[in-house]
Each structure stands twice: as C-alpha cells, then as structure tokens.
Design a protein around this motif. Sequence first.
Motif, PDB file in Angstrom:
ATOM      1  N   ALA A 176      12.486  -1.918   9.930  1.00 43.74           N
ATOM      2  CA  ALA A 176      11.237  -2.132  10.655  1.00 43.74           C
ATOM      3  C   ALA A 176      10.585  -3.445  10.234  1.00 43.74           C
ATOM      4  N   HIS A 177      10.673  -3.759   8.955  1.00 38.45           N
ATOM      5  CA  HIS A 177      10.150  -5.041   8.463  1.00 38.45           C
ATOM      6  C   HIS A 177      10.844  -6.208   9.164  1.00 38.45           C
ATOM      7  N   HIS A 178      12.159  -6.154   9.287  1.00 35.14           N
ATOM      8  CA  HIS A 178      12.880  -7.256   9.939  1.00 35.14           C
ATOM      9  C   HIS A 178      12.431  -7.423  11.383  1.00 35.14           C
ATOM     10  N   GLU A 179      12.147  -6.326  12.056  1.00 36.75           N
ATOM     11  CA  GLU A 179      11.748  -6.391  13.459  1.00 36.75           C
ATOM     12  C   GLU A 179      10.320  -6.911  13.615  1.00 36.75           C
ATOM     13  N   THR A 180       9.426  -6.507  12.715  1.00 36.55           N
ATOM     14  CA  THR A 180       7.998  -6.804  12.883  1.00 36.55           C
ATOM     15  C   THR A 180       7.487  -7.942  12.009  1.00 36.55           C
ATOM     16  N   LYS A 181       8.200  -8.243  10.929  1.00 36.92           N
ATOM     17  CA  LYS A 181       7.755  -9.198   9.887  1.00 36.92           C
ATOM     18  C   LYS A 181       6.556  -8.681   9.097  1.00 36.92           C
ATOM     19  N   ALA A 182       6.299  -7.372   9.175  1.00 28.36           N
ATOM     20  CA  ALA A 182       5.203  -6.799   8.389  1.00 28.36           C
ATOM     21  C   ALA A 182       5.549  -6.823   6.905  1.00 28.36           C
ATOM     22  N   PRO A 183       4.558  -7.038   6.038  1.00 30.21           N
ATOM     23  CA  PRO A 183       4.800  -6.946   4.600  1.00 30.21           C
ATOM     24  C   PRO A 183       5.211  -5.528   4.211  1.00 30.21           C
ATOM     25  N   VAL A 184       5.908  -5.421   3.085  1.00 28.22           N
ATOM     26  CA  VAL A 184       6.481  -4.152   2.627  1.00 28.22           C
ATOM     27  C   VAL A 184       5.803  -3.731   1.329  1.00 28.22           C
ATOM     28  N   HIS A 185       5.409  -2.460   1.253  1.00 26.46           N
ATOM     29  CA  HIS A 185       4.852  -1.916   0.009  1.00 26.46           C
ATOM     30  C   HIS A 185       5.683  -0.727  -0.434  1.00 26.46           C
ATOM     31  N   SER A 186       5.879  -0.600  -1.740  1.00 25.38           N
ATOM     32  CA  SER A 186       6.621   0.556  -2.237  1.00 25.38           C
ATOM     33  C   SER A 186       5.785   1.369  -3.209  1.00 25.38           C
ATOM     34  N   HIS A 187       5.939   2.688  -3.106  1.00 24.52           N
ATOM     35  CA  HIS A 187       5.436   3.600  -4.126  1.00 24.52           C
ATOM     36  C   HIS A 187       6.526   3.786  -5.165  1.00 24.52           C
ATOM     37  N   THR A 188       6.205   3.522  -6.430  1.00 21.56           N
ATOM     38  CA  THR A 188       7.099   3.856  -7.526  1.00 21.56           C
ATOM     39  C   THR A 188       6.433   4.951  -8.339  1.00 21.56           C
ATOM     40  N   GLU A 189       7.138   6.045  -8.562  1.00 21.39           N
ATOM     41  CA  GLU A 189       6.536   7.142  -9.315  1.00 21.39           C
ATOM     42  C   GLU A 189       6.520   6.782 -10.802  1.00 21.39           C
ATOM     43  N   VAL A 190       5.308   6.699 -11.364  1.00 18.53           N
ATOM     44  CA  VAL A 190       5.081   6.314 -12.761  1.00 18.53           C
ATOM     45  C   VAL A 190       5.752   4.966 -13.056  1.00 18.53           C
ATOM     46  N   ASP A 207      13.650 -10.318   2.268  1.00 14.14           N
ATOM     47  CA  ASP A 207      13.074 -11.380   1.446  1.00 14.14           C
ATOM     48  C   ASP A 207      12.022 -10.737   0.550  1.00 14.14           C
ATOM     49  N   LEU A 208      12.243 -10.760  -0.758  1.00 16.47           N
ATOM     50  CA  LEU A 208      11.383 -10.009  -1.683  1.00 16.47           C
ATOM     51  C   LEU A 208       9.993 -10.594  -1.825  1.00 16.47           C
ATOM     52  N   SER A 209       9.742 -11.770  -1.297  1.00 16.47           N
ATOM     53  CA  SER A 209       8.380 -12.306  -1.314  1.00 16.47           C
ATOM     54  C   SER A 209       7.468 -11.538  -0.361  1.00 16.47           C
ATOM     55  N   TYR A 210       8.046 -10.664   0.479  1.00 16.41           N
ATOM     56  CA  TYR A 210       7.256  -9.789   1.347  1.00 16.41           C
ATOM     57  C   TYR A 210       6.892  -8.471   0.661  1.00 16.41           C
ATOM     58  N   LEU A 211       7.417  -8.223  -0.532  1.00 13.89           N
ATOM     59  CA  LEU A 211       7.340  -6.908  -1.160  1.00 13.89           C
ATOM     60  C   LEU A 211       6.263  -6.829  -2.227  1.00 13.89           C
ATOM     61  N   SER A 212       5.481  -5.742  -2.205  1.00 20.13           N
ATOM     62  CA  SER A 212       4.606  -5.402  -3.333  1.00 20.13           C
ATOM     63  C   SER A 212       5.017  -4.033  -3.849  1.00 20.13           C
ATOM     64  N   LEU A 213       5.067  -3.913  -5.177  1.00 23.13           N
ATOM     65  CA  LEU A 213       5.504  -2.686  -5.835  1.00 23.13           C
ATOM     66  C   LEU A 213       4.314  -2.031  -6.509  1.00 23.13           C
ATOM     67  N   GLY A 214       4.038  -0.780  -6.130  1.00 19.63           N
ATOM     68  CA  GLY A 214       2.862  -0.094  -6.640  1.00 19.63           C
ATOM     69  C   GLY A 214       3.068   0.541  -7.994  1.00 19.63           C
ATOM     70  N   HIS A 215       1.947   0.775  -8.679  1.00 17.65           N
ATOM     71  CA  HIS A 215       1.884   1.559  -9.917  1.00 17.65           C
ATOM     72  C   HIS A 215       2.610   0.900 -11.088  1.00 17.65           C
TER      73      HIS A 215
END
Length: 330
Positions: A176-190, A207-215
């Motif tokens: 979906a990111h490739h289609e829309t170019k929306a930034p990507v967020h991930s939930h990481t448990e602990v 492209d990992l510059s689009y990614l934010s990793l939570g927690h």
Amino acid sequence: MSFIRTLDADIPKEELGFTYSHEHIVCRPAYWSERGEDDLLLDDPAKSKQDVLDFKKHGGQTIVDATAVDYGRDVPAVHDIMEQTGVRIIGTAGFNKSFLWDASIKEELKPIIGNYRTYYEWIESATINELADFVIREVEEGLEGTPFRAGQVKFGTGYNRITPLEEKTLRAVARAHHETKAPVHSHTEVGTMALEQIELLRSENVDLSYLSLGHMDRNPDPYYHEQIARTGAYLSFDGIGKIKYAPESTRIELILELVRKGYAGQILISGDTARKSYYKHYDHGPGLEFIIAKWVPRFIDEAERAGFDGQELIRRFFVDNPANCFAFKR
C-alpha cells in the motif's frame, strides 16, 4: 513535491508545526471492551477534546493519531475534535498486532470488508493484495467509508516474534505504501523485532526513510538504537511520562546518545496516550499537555547541561523531523 495528509486536507509540510508523533484520541478497542478493560477505552470525545485543547494552549499544532482499524477508531469523532480545536490530526490506515485480532469486527465495517466475525478471520482469509487494497482505499478515499483520509500506514508485531499473519499485514502495508507513497509506521511490542521488521520491509523494497518505528524507549538499548538508526529509519520515543517503564532520565539519555552519534534528524517524540488514566480530563493523569508543558523544559535543561542547543533539538524532534517523516514524497 512533498505534502502532509491530515484527515481532511493535504498541506505543505512546512505548515505542520509542533507535532506529537504517536497518540490516540478517541477509540474503543473491541479486544479491551470485550474484556471489560475500561481504562483502555477513550470513549468520551468531550473529555478527549479538552486534552487536545490543553496541548494547543501550550503551542501544539498537530497530532498523529496512530489508531488503526483493529483498535476501535471513531473517525468522525476525531475529525470533529480537529474542527473544534483547530489542531491538525493525521489519521492511520493499516493494522496493529495479532493478539488484538481475536476481537469482534464492528458491524459498520462489514459492508466494506465482508461479513467476517473477527479481525483474525478477516486477515487470515484475505490475500496480501486484498489487504493492501483496503489500506490503499483508506489513504486515497477515506477511513472506514468516511471522507477523512489516512496520512500514514501502519503494521505491528508482537513481543520477540513476528507471527505469519503479522508478516502478512506488514507486506500488505508495504505494498500500500508503494501505491500511495504514504509514510509507514510500525508498532514494536516492548521495542522488539525492529531489525526483523526492517529486513522484511527491505524484501518489499521499501525505502526506510519513510519508516518510523514505535516504542523505541521500551527497549533502552543504545547499541540496538544505533543499528536501527543506521538504516535511515526514524525512531519514535513515544512513552514519555510512563514512569512505570523507565524514568525520564533514561529516555533523555537514550535520545542524547543518538544525538551524539549524529542521528538527531531521525528522532520523534510522543506519549502514546491510550488510557483514561493517562488523560487529564478522564482520570486526572498527566494529559496531552505533559510533554509540551513539562517534559520539553526539562529536556532543554538536560541537553544544555550536556553541551547541546536544547531549543534547536526540540525544534528538530517536534517540527522538522515530523515534517520530513510524515510527508508524502512524489
């Protein structure tokens, strides 16, 4: 061209302003509701609005609402709060983590996704591309059939593991990111499995510059943080105020250590305020004002004692970095 997608408008990224990168504003997660966990239900929009107004009073301008479809969003209520307060809100398409999927799908969603009983049943039955199409529609058309569109896409994984269905949603979100170019967020448990998530995203050519990793602050390991930062991804320290996990001194030192290593441009800050007991106007907690009114002055003081320009770092963490992280780049 770069822009930020709020619920009801695309804006130049330069207009984003002071931003919390991971919050929850109004949500009734079926998983917690079915288990009687009232503290995890943010179910009074009037009270949520008062906390958003507190954030605004201290200079806050934008909130990223990281509530995905499986966490009980109330999209119209959140949009109403955006309109009534003037605080911009960025919505989230995608999914959370697998243990939440053993919960009933609300009836309003069934005309959109099919007559599935639980999120688990839906995700197991659908193909990766069918799930990707659902996420794409939420970015390009609207969340849950509303006209209010998502400004990021999200997936999540569990503690020290990635289940087959979590990998499935990760790959759907990547497509979906490739289609829309929306930034990507991930939930990481602990704070676990970030590097493993990154390898799966690489296999989908993200492209990992689009990614934010939570927690990231839930796993207070400077070496681990450096390995993540080297990939170009953003690290979200979004447990500010949660002393039961770690004191603020630990979080601040982790952040400053990344700054020392040259990664100040990849740090995001927020509170993941998802319980009544965290909100001021629900249950007398620290509230959405805590970070901007109390944590920021402390961070500036500690940063300057360590030889940094504290004001400049705050501008990067809350203004510049979110503007870059949450931008659609076309």
